[in-house]
Write a protein that holds these residues in place. Sequence first.
Motif, short mmCIF file in Angstrom:
data_model
loop_
_atom_site.label_atom_id
_atom_site.label_comp_id
_atom_site.label_asym_id
_atom_site.label_seq_id
_atom_site.Cartn_x
_atom_site.Cartn_y
_atom_site.Cartn_z
N GLU A 1 0.84 -1.20 0.00
CA GLU A 1 0.00 0.00 0.00
C GLU A 1 0.87 1.26 0.00
OE1 GLU A 1 -3.45 -0.23 2.67
OE2 GLU A 1 -2.73 -2.23 3.21
N GLY B 1 -10.54 -5.57 2.67
CA GLY B 1 -9.25 -5.14 2.16
C GLY B 1 -8.60 -6.22 1.32
N LYS C 1 -9.02 -2.68 -1.81
CA LYS C 1 -8.76 -1.25 -1.67
C LYS C 1 -8.93 -0.55 -3.01
CE LYS C 1 -5.36 1.83 0.52
NZ LYS C 1 -4.03 1.92 1.15
N ARG D 1 -12.42 2.45 6.18
CA ARG D 1 -12.16 3.66 5.40
C ARG D 1 -13.20 4.72 5.76
NH1 ARG D 1 -13.60 0.82 -0.40
NH2 ARG D 1 -15.87 0.61 -0.13
N TYR E 1 -8.48 6.47 2.72
CA TYR E 1 -7.91 5.28 3.36
C TYR E 1 -6.83 5.59 4.38
CZ TYR E 1 -10.35 2.75 -0.35
OH TYR E 1 -11.32 2.26 -1.18
#
Length: 587
Positions: free
Chosen positions: A29, A83, A101, A126, A244
Motif C-alpha cells: 500500500e 481489504g 482497496k 475507510r 484510506y
Amino acid sequence: MPCGEDWLSHPLGIVQGFFAQNGVNPDWEKKVIEYFKEKLKENNAPKWVPSLNEVPLHYLKPNSFVKFRCMIQDMFDPEFYMGVYETVNQNTKAHVLHFGKYRDVAECGPQQELDLNSPRNTTLERQTFYCVPVPGESTWVKEAYVNANQARVSPSTSYTPSRHKRSYEDDDDMDLQPNKQKDQHAGARQAGSVGGLQWCGEPKRLETEASTGQQLNSLNLSSPFDLNFPLPGEKGPACLVKVYEDWDCFKVNDILELYGILSVDPVLSILNNDERDASALLDPMECTDTAEEQRVHSPPASLVPRIHVILAQKLQHINPLLPACLNKEESKTCKFVSSFMSELSPVRAELLGFLTHALLGDSLAAEYLILHLISTVYTRRDVLPLGKFTVNLSGCPRNSTFTEHLYRIIQHLVPASFRLQMTIENMNHLKFIPHKDYTANRLVSGLLQLPSNTSLVIDETLLEQGQLDTPGVHNVTALSNLITWQKVDYDFSYHQMEFPCNINVFITSEGRSLLPAVEDDFVEMRKNDPQSITADDLHQLLVVARCLSLSAGQTTLSRERWLRAKQLESLRRTRLQQQKCVNGNEL
C-alpha cells in the motif's frame, strides 16, 4: 505528455502489480502511494490528469486516475470493506487472493466465487467524505484551471451517465437491444455486498447505460436528488470520497485537492436499490439504516461518482496564479514571490486608482476596501479572532446597479465570493445555518457553510420595511456572530456546535448597517470618552496597520505605515462624525 499512460487510464492495474509482488504484506500500500507521488512530479504531470471540475463525467473513463478540487461538505460514519478477499474457482478449486482497496465492486474471474469463510479475508476501515465543488469559486479561477489542464479525454464508450444528452438515433439503437438490457439486469440480481464492498458473480464487470431519469425512478425518488450545495446556482459534480489514510487530518469545510480512482459503475445503483428493497422486509429493530439514510449515502453513481483517494492534500488557497504553498520558509526562496514583491508598489497604486474610480472618486473608501480584501484571521486569543476586518460601505444608492457592479469588481479580485441580497424574503426563507438531519444522517448545508477566505458581500440596499419571523431573526443572529466572532454555530437539534471560520464580510448599505462591525464599537467608545483607548480600539488600529503593511509588500510594521494607519483612521472617524449628523453613514 508523461510517458506511460497506464497509470492514468488503468491505475488499478498498477495497484494489482504491487499487490501481486507483495501479497498480504502491507508494504504494497505504501509503494502504491509512493509510485503515484513520483509520477505526479514528472513533467507537469498534474496537468495531464483529468479533473472532475473541468471534464464532464461522461468523458471520463471508469476506473481511471482523476483529480478533484473540492470542499468537504460532510463526513459520513467510517465504513468497513474487504481489504483482501479470496475467491475459489468452481472447476479447479484454485484459490486466488484479491485486493479490495480503491474498489467498490469486488471482481471475480470466470467460474470464480467469493469464499466468505476464508481465514485470509481481511476487513479494513475507510472514511467517506461528501465533497462538493468550492462554493462561490470565481469564473476566472475556473477558466484558469481549465486552460492549464492538458488532459486528453473523449466520450466514454462504456459509461454514459446522462442519457438526455444522446441523440434520437441513440434512443432508437437502445430500443433495438432489449434482450441485452434484460440480460444485464438479470446479472445484476446475482450480485450482493459483503463487508462494504460490492461483488458480482458475473465473469466480468457489469456495465449498463441506465439514464439518470431511469435510476431516479428505480430509486423511487419523488424529486431530483439534492446535491446539498451550500450556495444556490452552483454547478459541478458532488462526489463520495473514500479516504484510506490520515483522514483525521481533515475536517468539514476544508478545501482539498484529491487524486484517486474514479468509480462510476452503474451496478452500484442497482445493488443499493436491491438493498433498500431487502431492508424493507427486515425487522425495523434489526435494520439500523433508514431508507432515507441509504438514499443519501448511496446515491446513483451517475449523479454522485465515487473517488477512491490515493493522494490528498489540503489547499492553502485556490488561486491558480499563485504557488500552491505560501509558507514563510518556501516564500523566501520562491522566485515568483520575490519578483512579485518587487512589483507590488506600482500594482497597489494602480489598484487603488481603479477602485477609487469604481467608488466614484472616494479614495478613502478604496484604501479601506484594499485593506479589507487582504485581511485574514491570523490567530485567535480566547474568543477574539485577530485580523478580521469587516467594512461597512454606507451611502450606497437604493434600487440602483451600483452594488451589483461593485460586487462584480470584487469577484474579479478574489478567488471565491458570494453576494447575499438582504431582503426580508431572503432573511425569512433562506437557510443560513447548516443543520443535522438525523433521519438521513447527514449535515444539510446552509449559506454560511463556506471555506476560509471566502468574500461575503452583504447588500442591505435591497432591504425594505417588513417583519422578520423566527427563522429571519436566527439568520440575522448568525450573520452577527459571523461578523463579530468569525464563527457559525451549526444546528445539531439537541445542541449547537461551534465552527470557527475566516470569512471576509463586506457590507453595502444606504444608512448605518443593521449588522455589527468593529467600527460600531469604536464609535460608542469614542462618544463615551474621546480620550480613551481600549483593547478593541487598539486592535482596530493594529489591524489597519498590519493590512496596510502587507498591501505594500512589507512583513514588518514601519513607522511610516503606522503613521499612515493613524491618518486613515483619523480621516474615517472625521467622516463618520460628519455623516452621522446627516444620516448616520459610517464610511
